[in-house]
Design an enzyme around this catalytic site. Sequence first.
Site, PDB file in Angstrom:
ATOM      1  N   GLU A 131       0.825  -1.208   0.000  1.00 40.81           N
ATOM      2  CA  GLU A 131       0.000   0.000   0.000  1.00 40.81           C
ATOM      3  C   GLU A 131       0.861   1.260   0.000  1.00 40.81           C
ATOM      4  OE1 GLU A 131      -4.104  -1.014   2.255  1.00 40.81           O
ATOM      5  OE2 GLU A 131      -2.310  -1.169   3.463  1.00 40.81           O
ATOM      6  N   CYS A 183       0.164  -0.859  16.209  1.00 45.20           N
ATOM      7  CA  CYS A 183       0.225  -0.689  14.751  1.00 45.20           C
ATOM      8  C   CYS A 183      -0.447  -1.845  14.032  1.00 45.20           C
ATOM      9  CB  CYS A 183       1.686  -0.577  14.317  1.00 45.20           C
ATOM     10  SG  CYS A 183       1.889  -0.421  12.538  1.00 45.20           S
ATOM     11  N   GLY A 223       6.321  -1.399   7.055  1.00 50.91           N
ATOM     12  CA  GLY A 223       7.721  -1.795   7.142  1.00 50.91           C
ATOM     13  C   GLY A 223       8.554  -0.845   7.970  1.00 50.91           C
ATOM     14  N   GLU A 224       9.734  -1.317   8.335  1.00 51.28           N
ATOM     15  CA  GLU A 224      10.686  -0.494   9.071  1.00 51.28           C
ATOM     16  C   GLU A 224      11.820  -0.161   8.096  1.00 51.28           C
ATOM     17  OE1 GLU A 224      11.367   1.187  11.944  1.00 51.28           O
ATOM     18  OE2 GLU A 224      13.261   1.503  10.917  1.00 51.28           O
ATOM     19  N   CYS A 245       5.200  -3.416  16.936  1.00 54.56           N
ATOM     20  CA  CYS A 245       4.638  -2.355  17.786  1.00 54.56           C
ATOM     21  C   CYS A 245       3.177  -2.684  18.082  1.00 54.56           C
ATOM     22  CB  CYS A 245       4.757  -0.998  17.092  1.00 54.56           C
ATOM     23  SG  CYS A 245       6.459  -0.544  16.722  1.00 54.56           S
ATOM     24  N   CYS A 251       3.159   8.524   1.005  1.00 59.28           N
ATOM     25  CA  CYS A 251       3.612   7.678   2.109  1.00 59.28           C
ATOM     26  C   CYS A 251       3.933   6.311   1.490  1.00 59.28           C
ATOM     27  CB  CYS A 251       2.479   7.590   3.130  1.00 59.28           C
ATOM     28  SG  CYS A 251       2.805   6.513   4.506  1.00 59.28           S
ATOM     29  N   CYS A 302      -2.545   7.055   9.804  1.00 59.60           N
ATOM     30  CA  CYS A 302      -1.359   6.483  10.441  1.00 59.60           C
ATOM     31  C   CYS A 302      -1.636   5.128  11.064  1.00 59.60           C
ATOM     32  CB  CYS A 302      -0.883   7.384  11.574  1.00 59.60           C
ATOM     33  SG  CYS A 302      -0.241   8.906  10.997  1.00 59.60           S
ATOM     34  N   ASN A 345      -4.636   5.876  16.301  1.00 54.93           N
ATOM     35  CA  ASN A 345      -5.765   5.204  15.654  1.00 54.93           C
ATOM     36  C   ASN A 345      -5.926   3.839  16.285  1.00 54.93           C
ATOM     37  OD1 ASN A 345      -6.905   6.803  13.449  1.00 54.93           O
ATOM     38  ND2 ASN A 345      -4.777   6.865  12.784  1.00 54.93           N
ATOM     39  N   CYS A 391       6.216  -6.446   8.460  1.00 53.10           N
ATOM     40  CA  CYS A 391       7.119  -5.722   9.359  1.00 53.10           C
ATOM     41  C   CYS A 391       7.502  -6.633  10.506  1.00 53.10           C
ATOM     42  CB  CYS A 391       6.434  -4.471   9.897  1.00 53.10           C
ATOM     43  SG  CYS A 391       7.537  -3.408  10.859  1.00 53.10           S
TER      44      CYS A 391
END
Length: 342
Positions: free
Chosen positions: A90, A117, A157-158, A114, A103, A331, A288, A110
């Site tokens: 995405e 997330c 992803g990081e 977290c 973005c 986010c 969120n 990932c």
Amino acid sequence: MKNIKDYNLDDLKEELKNLGEKPYRAEQIFKWLYDEKVRSFDEMTNLSKDLREKLEQEYTMCNFNILKKQQSKDGTIKYLFDVLDGNAIESVVMKYHHGNTLCVSSQIGCKMGCKFCASTGIAFIRNLTSGEIVEQIIAAEQDTGEKISNVVFMGIGEPLDNYDNVVKAIRIINNPKGLNIGARHISVSTSGLVPMIYKLAEENIQCTLSISLHATTNEKRSAMMPVNDAYPIEELLQACKDYIAKTNRRVSFEYALAKDNNDNLEDAKALVKLLKGMLCHVNLIPINKIENGKYDKSSNENIMKFRDYLNEHGIVATIRRELGSDIDAACGQLRRKSLNSQ
Ligand code: SAH
């Protein structure tokens, strides 16, 4: 097959030499790829038919197809791109007064875990190549017919866990003969991979570093972000100070406010203490809530109080506008339900 968009100009010159061609051909190809944004070698009409055929055999153009496109009431567009190996990623276009920001995703899945997330829980599949990162911008520009002027590595992803490809992509994005987006218009957001922050500081790229901080004590941060166990807050901030010293760039700290977790005035006070004197900016994000997530959004009142406290105590803080929440594009909302094409 090799991806033509994985090469920066100098590397492409080498490739062409190996094909028995003059290096200036690479410049011509770059123009077709990044100025004209053509989707086939055949359209590169100032190259000989012979060379076009050779390129066709050796390289893919890596043209992403749009699997799904959703447009929000506020103009935000979320794309689900087919990355040509059965996977999908995405990317989100956000429209601001100062231009369009894309973005981008840096990995398929990932590893960071977290807790707040939506990418968490998605199996990590693989890193994106630099060409696949660059293609997200080209595909978005092709579809919207508008220029992307800012790029933020805040999708799935990081980025610093895919360091080499991300840095290579940034150089192509930044190259005046590539996508020609100024380094200052490129932000890399990280959950805090400290050794890679030191490395990035040495690259001589003027991109903005964004740190997902989200908490002021190691206990709280580790509960939200397991990466904090490996790289606690003190080490993270030390690395940021090094980044500022080496690049002279303002670091941006992201702080997602979750009700009764990290959003009271004590937290704001602690944040001021941590960041005092640093060349930085704090981006407050109303968290969120994700499906089955334990963190709820703070009240608007708390968020504004938090911001005001920071601003009154010498830390520049702004509240991030929530764009695209009606299409799950805000986010941390990019998630599995649309990640896999199956
Ligand atoms: N892995 C990188 C970049 C991807 S996340 C990083 O951690 O920075 C981009 C930003 O969105 C990060 O600041 C991340 O902490 C934040 N984010 C993730 N989930 C969120 C959520 N549910 N609500 C608000 N922000 C979130």
